[in-house]
Write an enzyme that holds these catalytic residues in place. Sequence first.
Site, PDB file in Angstrom:
ATOM      1  N   CYS A 104      -4.748  34.533  38.016  1.00 13.47           N
ATOM      2  CA  CYS A 104      -6.062  34.461  38.478  1.00 13.47           C
ATOM      3  C   CYS A 104      -7.186  34.915  37.552  1.00 13.47           C
ATOM      4  CB  CYS A 104      -5.723  35.397  39.851  1.00 13.47           C
ATOM      5  SG  CYS A 104      -4.565  34.914  40.557  1.00 13.47           S
ATOM      6  N   HIS A 357     -10.667  29.998  45.833  1.00 21.67           N
ATOM      7  CA  HIS A 357     -10.235  30.725  44.353  1.00 21.67           C
ATOM      8  C   HIS A 357      -9.342  29.726  43.449  1.00 21.67           C
ATOM      9  CE1 HIS A 357      -8.225  33.459  42.437  1.00 21.67           C
ATOM     10  NE2 HIS A 357      -7.033  33.586  43.033  1.00 21.67           N
ATOM     11  N   CYS A 388      -6.326  40.813  42.484  1.00 23.77           N
ATOM     12  CA  CYS A 388      -5.221  41.174  41.750  1.00 23.77           C
ATOM     13  C   CYS A 388      -4.541  39.360  41.094  1.00 23.77           C
ATOM     14  CB  CYS A 388      -4.649  40.997  43.004  1.00 23.77           C
ATOM     15  SG  CYS A 388      -4.587  39.427  44.750  1.00 23.77           S
ATOM     16  N   GLY A 390      -1.523  37.629  39.765  1.00 19.08           N
ATOM     17  CA  GLY A 390       0.416  36.824  39.973  1.00 19.08           C
ATOM     18  C   GLY A 390       1.038  37.554  38.816  1.00 19.08           C
TER      19      GLY A 390
END
Length: 427
Positions: A104, A357, A388, A390
């Site tokens: 991300c 996202h 945040c 992964g």
Amino acid sequence: MSHTGNSTKPRAVRDVVFVDGVRTPFGKAGEKGIYAGTRADDLVVKCVRELMRRNPGLPAERVDEVAIAATTQTGDQGLTIGRTAALLAGLPRSVPGFAIDRMCAGAMTAVTTTASGIGFGAYDVVIAGGVEHMGNHPMGAGADPNPRFMSERIVDPAALNMGNTAENLHDRFPSITKERTDTYGAASQAKLAAAYGKGQIQPDLVPVATMKPGQGWTVNTVDEPPRPGTTVDDLAELRTPFRAHGRVTAGNAAGLNDGATAAVLASAEAAEELGLSVKMRLVSYAFAGVEPEVMGIGPVPATEKALKSAGLGIEDIGLFEINEAFAVQVLSFLDHFGIADDDPRVNRYGGAIAVGHPLASSGVRLMNQLARQFEEDPSVRYGITTMCIGLGMGATVIWENPHHPDYNSYNSGTETSADTESKGAAA
């Protein structure tokens, strides 16, 4: 071996500035999405070309690097996409490029990595961004996790499914109820709709023409995922796909999306020389690891590290752009720092729950929105972009507002202790 000739002088860290950022409208992943049938690399190329168009004072040959992130680096997101995007965008062949993967936080890492190169003096001007076509490349497609992850219990099996990690975060923080996350999700939709109504989102969007069999050409100029008018009652009815009687739904989490972003960064000196705009100054950044099964808590230690590096406290931050992978993850951050769910400093234009996202691209979207808010609100000196990541990580970048009256005070002999420390951490 003796060294003869002139010795090299110590290298001073240079200030890094965010010049400009753009993105495509974000689409829904899948056959019905606006980018079904569109290549991922073409989305990035649109962004790179638009940056060059918008910044005519930047000669193409002065771009020193193109760093593009993608989480799934195969097919139309493979082949060292930073280099291929540079070539496809028509930049001179002398301009190099590379690819980055930090899930991300791909685009955010593309920015911080190249910013470090600017601070060190290796680059003057760079283009950094990210792309994710989750329709062409579903999350985890083609991945082959090492069996030791499970057999040696290196990570909990839940850590490999982001929705499960969000449910785990609910378990860890019982005060973050489904009602709170639904309320937050509905507010994200409302804030994005209001920002669209005020024309605050549109200036950073690159129109993308797409072709579909039987439908002809369509010019896409707005984001596809938003659901304006969504109410808390609407969200209460949604199913909880990750756990029976769970709390995470499609209404309080980001969807599966397609999209691309790109930004121009430069040294302060190069921006001045070329007459480029300065929308933000990079103060500090940090990445942190957390337990993979509660990856959503990652922004907390990352932010603490970035604040310490900058010599700032959370009370110095006047604007927060937090990626809304899941509402529970945002609320865990706010609770940790004692910030109210509806604090007006947080995600003024809404967030990923509403806008989408597309994994590796989202970091630059946060920066675009923070830069625009800085311009609108010169009373704010510092803001952060945080997310945040992964497999249990967090990323935070702290930025300074060039429109604030105290901007550049550290160059005039009136610097504060925070300025002194942040200058040392400028990249």
